[in-house]
Design a protein around this motif. Structure first.
Motif: not given
Length: 175
Positions: A70, A72, A74-75, A108-109, A111, A115, A118, A123
């Motif tokens: 992962d 920044t 993000m997954s 996170t944004r 998935h 959501r 994190t 994540p």
């Protein structure tokens, strides 16, 4: 006679009115309770002592892992990956258990439309191989192209062989 009949009707009206009023109050109280019970709560992130030391777990006591692939926040765990490493998701703001730093929690944004929670920017995932609360069988695995590690309350990876100040295994390098 008509007077007695009127009194009975009046008395019956009071009784029926009282019963109806009580029913409304009970229904209102129930509706309020039911709404509170149905109100979504954010996912819980807590601490649990294990053979690795104190690590992050979910509400069911399942170990939470970071995936070193992962970046920044993000997954990088794709569709086949999440079958084995399901993400911790939350419809609302995640909740911090005792010893967990609330400021380190986030999401996170979406998935797959959900959501993902994190911690310290990592994540979070559970592992299907962990069968009981506190299991850590995912620790150190290299599935899907990178290592998986449990997390300490510091937000860093728990890597075996690195002593922590708590006497167990401690904080590693993270990502």
């Amino acid at each position: 006679m008509n007077h007695m009949l009127s009194l009975r009707r009046f008395g019956l009206g009071i009784v029926l009115g009282t019963i109806a009023g009580a029913a409304v109050l009970v229904a209102s109280a129930y509706a309020g309770t039911a709404a509170k019970e149905r109100a979504p709560k954010g996912a819980l992130v807590a601490l649990r002592k294990t053979a690795l030391g104190s690590i992050l777990v979910d509400a069911k006591g399942r170990t939470l892992y970071l995936f070193e692939k992962d970046r920044t926040g993000m997954s990088a765990c794709d569709t086949s990956c999440v079958k084995f490493w399901p993400p911790l998701v939350s419809r609302t703001t995640p909740r911090a258990g005792k010893g967990v730093q609330k400021a380190m929690l986030g999401v996170t944004r979406p998935h797959n439309g959900r959501r993902q929670v994190t911690y310290a920017g990592h994540p979070l995932y559970a592992f299907v191989g962990d069968k009981t609360p506190g299991d850590t069988s995912g620790e150190g695995l290299t599935n899907f192209g990178a290592e998986w590690y449990a997390l300490a309350a510091s937000g860093r990876a728990v890597e075996p062989g690195q002593p922590s100040s708590s006497g167990g295994y401690g904080s590693g390098g993270g990502w």
